[in-house]
Scaffold this motif. Structure first.
Motif, PDB file in Angstrom:
ATOM      1  N   ILE A   3       0.825  -1.124  -0.158  1.00 56.58           N
ATOM      2  CA  ILE A   3       0.069  -0.008  -0.142  1.00 56.58           C
ATOM      3  C   ILE A   3       0.839   1.210  -0.073  1.00 56.58           C
ATOM      4  N   PHE A   4       2.143   1.065   0.758  1.00 55.24           N
ATOM      5  CA  PHE A   4       2.939   2.253   0.780  1.00 55.24           C
ATOM      6  C   PHE A   4       3.481   2.651  -0.686  1.00 55.24           C
ATOM      7  N   LYS A   5       3.803   1.555  -1.514  1.00 56.99           N
ATOM      8  CA  LYS A   5       4.190   1.586  -2.863  1.00 56.99           C
ATOM      9  C   LYS A   5       3.224   2.519  -3.629  1.00 56.99           C
ATOM     10  N   ALA A  25       6.653  11.602   2.997  1.00 59.42           N
ATOM     11  CA  ALA A  25       6.116  11.753   4.709  1.00 59.42           C
ATOM     12  C   ALA A  25       4.443  11.931   4.686  1.00 59.42           C
ATOM     13  N   PHE A  26       3.855  11.058   5.390  1.00 59.93           N
ATOM     14  CA  PHE A  26       2.473  11.348   5.118  1.00 59.93           C
ATOM     15  C   PHE A  26       1.573  11.076   6.560  1.00 59.93           C
ATOM     16  N   ARG A  27       0.547  11.648   6.818  1.00 64.43           N
ATOM     17  CA  ARG A  27      -0.047  11.141   8.153  1.00 64.43           C
ATOM     18  C   ARG A  27      -0.623   9.859   8.212  1.00 64.43           C
ATOM     19  N   ASP A  28      -0.635   9.313   9.347  1.00 59.61           N
ATOM     20  CA  ASP A  28      -0.980   7.561   9.823  1.00 59.61           C
ATOM     21  C   ASP A  28      -2.480   7.865   9.440  1.00 59.61           C
ATOM     22  N   ILE A  29      -3.177   6.792   8.674  1.00 58.68           N
ATOM     23  CA  ILE A  29      -4.523   6.676   8.790  1.00 58.68           C
ATOM     24  C   ILE A  29      -5.148   6.471  10.088  1.00 58.68           C
ATOM     25  N   SER A  30      -4.448   5.863  10.824  1.00 63.11           N
ATOM     26  CA  SER A  30      -5.076   5.395  12.142  1.00 63.11           C
ATOM     27  C   SER A  30      -4.101   6.085  13.217  1.00 63.11           C
ATOM     28  N   THR A  83      10.199   2.366  14.427  1.00 61.99           N
ATOM     29  CA  THR A  83      10.142   1.471  13.520  1.00 61.99           C
ATOM     30  C   THR A  83      10.051   0.088  13.965  1.00 61.99           C
ATOM     31  N   ASN A  84       9.056  -0.540  13.481  1.00 59.12           N
ATOM     32  CA  ASN A  84       8.851  -1.890  13.709  1.00 59.12           C
ATOM     33  C   ASN A  84       9.232  -3.076  12.697  1.00 59.12           C
ATOM     34  N   ASN A  85      10.036  -3.922  13.120  1.00 58.07           N
ATOM     35  CA  ASN A  85      10.564  -4.831  12.113  1.00 58.07           C
ATOM     36  C   ASN A  85      10.104  -6.187  12.602  1.00 58.07           C
ATOM     37  N   ALA A  89       7.239  -7.383  16.357  1.00 57.11           N
ATOM     38  CA  ALA A  89       7.303  -6.157  16.666  1.00 57.11           C
ATOM     39  C   ALA A  89       6.071  -5.490  16.140  1.00 57.11           C
ATOM     40  N   CYS A  90       5.163  -6.488  15.610  1.00 60.80           N
ATOM     41  CA  CYS A  90       3.970  -5.968  14.923  1.00 60.80           C
ATOM     42  C   CYS A  90       3.865  -5.123  13.591  1.00 60.80           C
ATOM     43  N   GLN A  91       5.135  -5.392  13.013  1.00 65.46           N
ATOM     44  CA  GLN A  91       4.901  -4.843  11.472  1.00 65.46           C
ATOM     45  C   GLN A  91       4.073  -5.318  10.637  1.00 65.46           C
ATOM     46  N   THR A  92       3.131  -4.401  10.195  1.00 67.13           N
ATOM     47  CA  THR A  92       1.864  -4.755   9.171  1.00 67.13           C
ATOM     48  C   THR A  92       2.434  -4.634   7.777  1.00 67.13           C
ATOM     49  N   VAL A  93       3.112  -3.408   7.440  1.00 69.87           N
ATOM     50  CA  VAL A  93       3.349  -3.239   6.005  1.00 69.87           C
ATOM     51  C   VAL A  93       4.834  -3.430   5.716  1.00 69.87           C
ATOM     52  N   PRO A  94       5.083  -4.295   4.784  1.00 67.04           N
ATOM     53  CA  PRO A  94       6.351  -4.597   4.560  1.00 67.04           C
ATOM     54  C   PRO A  94       7.214  -3.613   3.687  1.00 67.04           C
ATOM     55  N   LEU A  96       9.532  -0.341   4.724  1.00 66.80           N
ATOM     56  CA  LEU A  96      10.256   0.330   5.850  1.00 66.80           C
ATOM     57  C   LEU A  96       9.760   1.452   6.222  1.00 66.80           C
ATOM     58  N   HIS A  97       9.350   1.827   7.261  1.00 68.02           N
ATOM     59  CA  HIS A  97       8.641   3.316   7.638  1.00 68.02           C
ATOM     60  C   HIS A  97       8.987   3.437   8.934  1.00 68.02           C
ATOM     61  N   PHE A  98       9.216   4.641   9.246  1.00 69.63           N
ATOM     62  CA  PHE A  98       9.561   5.278  10.703  1.00 69.63           C
ATOM     63  C   PHE A  98       8.175   6.072  11.175  1.00 69.63           C
ATOM     64  N   HIS A  99       7.734   5.985  11.987  1.00 68.80           N
ATOM     65  CA  HIS A  99       6.498   6.495  12.971  1.00 68.80           C
ATOM     66  C   HIS A  99       7.184   7.734  13.453  1.00 68.80           C
ATOM     67  N   LEU A 100       6.748   8.722  13.082  1.00 70.88           N
ATOM     68  CA  LEU A 100       7.036  10.086  14.093  1.00 70.88           C
ATOM     69  C   LEU A 100       5.643  10.396  14.731  1.00 70.88           C
TER      70      LEU A 100
HETATM   71  P1  5GP Z   1       3.302  -0.816  11.418  1.00 71.13           P
HETATM   72  O1  5GP Z   1       2.528  -1.660  11.905  1.00 71.13           O
HETATM   73  O2  5GP Z   1       3.927  -1.717   9.931  1.00 71.13           O
HETATM   74  O3  5GP Z   1       4.520  -0.501  11.929  1.00 71.13           O
HETATM   75  O4  5GP Z   1       2.572   0.613  10.790  1.00 71.13           O
HETATM   76  C1  5GP Z   1       2.035   0.554   9.615  1.00 71.13           C
HETATM   77  C2  5GP Z   1       0.874   1.758   9.826  1.00 71.13           C
HETATM   78  O5  5GP Z   1       0.512   2.127   8.469  1.00 71.13           O
HETATM   79  C3  5GP Z   1       0.020   1.739  10.763  1.00 71.13           C
HETATM   80  O6  5GP Z   1       0.404   2.702  11.863  1.00 71.13           O
HETATM   81  C4  5GP Z   1      -1.251   1.981   9.803  1.00 71.13           C
HETATM   82  O7  5GP Z   1      -2.081   2.735  10.462  1.00 71.13           O
HETATM   83  C5  5GP Z   1      -0.748   2.729   8.606  1.00 71.13           C
HETATM   84  N1  5GP Z   1      -1.572   2.578   7.498  1.00 71.13           N
HETATM   85  C6  5GP Z   1      -1.780   1.375   6.813  1.00 71.13           C
HETATM   86  N2  5GP Z   1      -2.474   1.523   5.618  1.00 71.13           N
HETATM   87  C7  5GP Z   1      -2.379   2.977   5.350  1.00 71.13           C
HETATM   88  C8  5GP Z   1      -2.950   3.615   4.381  1.00 71.13           C
HETATM   89  O8  5GP Z   1      -3.431   3.064   3.367  1.00 71.13           O
HETATM   90  N3  5GP Z   1      -2.523   5.078   4.699  1.00 71.13           N
HETATM   91  C9  5GP Z   1      -1.953   5.620   5.676  1.00 71.13           C
HETATM   92  N4  5GP Z   1      -2.108   6.883   5.737  1.00 71.13           N
HETATM   93  N5  5GP Z   1      -1.534   4.774   6.630  1.00 71.13           N
HETATM   94  C10 5GP Z   1      -1.783   3.546   6.609  1.00 71.13           C
END
Ligand code: 5GP
Length: 111
Positions: A3-5, A25-30, A83-85, A89-94, A96-100
């Motif tokens: 989804i990030f690509k 850089a973009f705002r997290d959806i959740s 950063t979850n690896n 660590a509950c990484q859900t999107v494969p 690389l991303h850094f949460h700020l």
């Molecule tokens: P992870 O759990 O992999 O460290 O973080 C993935 C993050 O991506 C989660 O905080 C989730 O809310 C966010 N995320 C997942 N899908 C999307 C999306 O389509 N758009 C945005 N802006 N954030 C997303």
């Protein structure tokens, strides 16, 4: 393709706060805090454990971008970069991303 690509390619919308030739850089959806921004390389790297020596400058650049965004967001009282690896660590999107995260106090140790 993650989804990030698709966000990098502007195929799906995101609230983008910063972009250059190397990262986005973009705002997290959740959001988990008043400020919750994801900073990602445009290069497709799955996670920290997939980094190579050629990525050294890229990761350093990303951290300077994080510093700039934290300033722009007014996070003068502190912020957290996560950063979850991998699975534990509950990484859900494969990709690389850094949460700020900022705008509220955070506990330690993390959950
Ligand atoms: P992870 O759990 O992999 O460290 O973080 C993935 C993050 O991506 C989660 O905080 C989730 O809310 C966010 N995320 C997942 N899908 C999307 C999306 O389509 N758009 C945005 N802006 N954030 C997303």
């Amino acid at each position: 393709m993650t989804i990030f690509k698709k966000i990098i390619d502007h195929e799906i919308p995101a609230d983008i706060v910063y972009e250059d030739d190397q990262c986005l850089a973009f705002r997290d959806i959740s959001p988990q805090a008043p400020t919750h921004i994801l900073v990602i390389p445009k290069k497709e790297i799955t996670a920290v454990d997939a980094l190579t020596e050629e990525d050294q400058m890229l990761v350093g650049h990303i951290f300077l971008v994080i510093q700039k965004i934290a300033k722009d967001e007014g996070l003068t009282d502190g912020f957290r970069v996560v950063t979850n690896n991998g699975q534990n660590a509950c990484q859900t999107v494969p990709h690389l991303h850094f949460h700020l995260l900022g705008g509220r106090p955070f506990g330690w140790p993390p959950g």
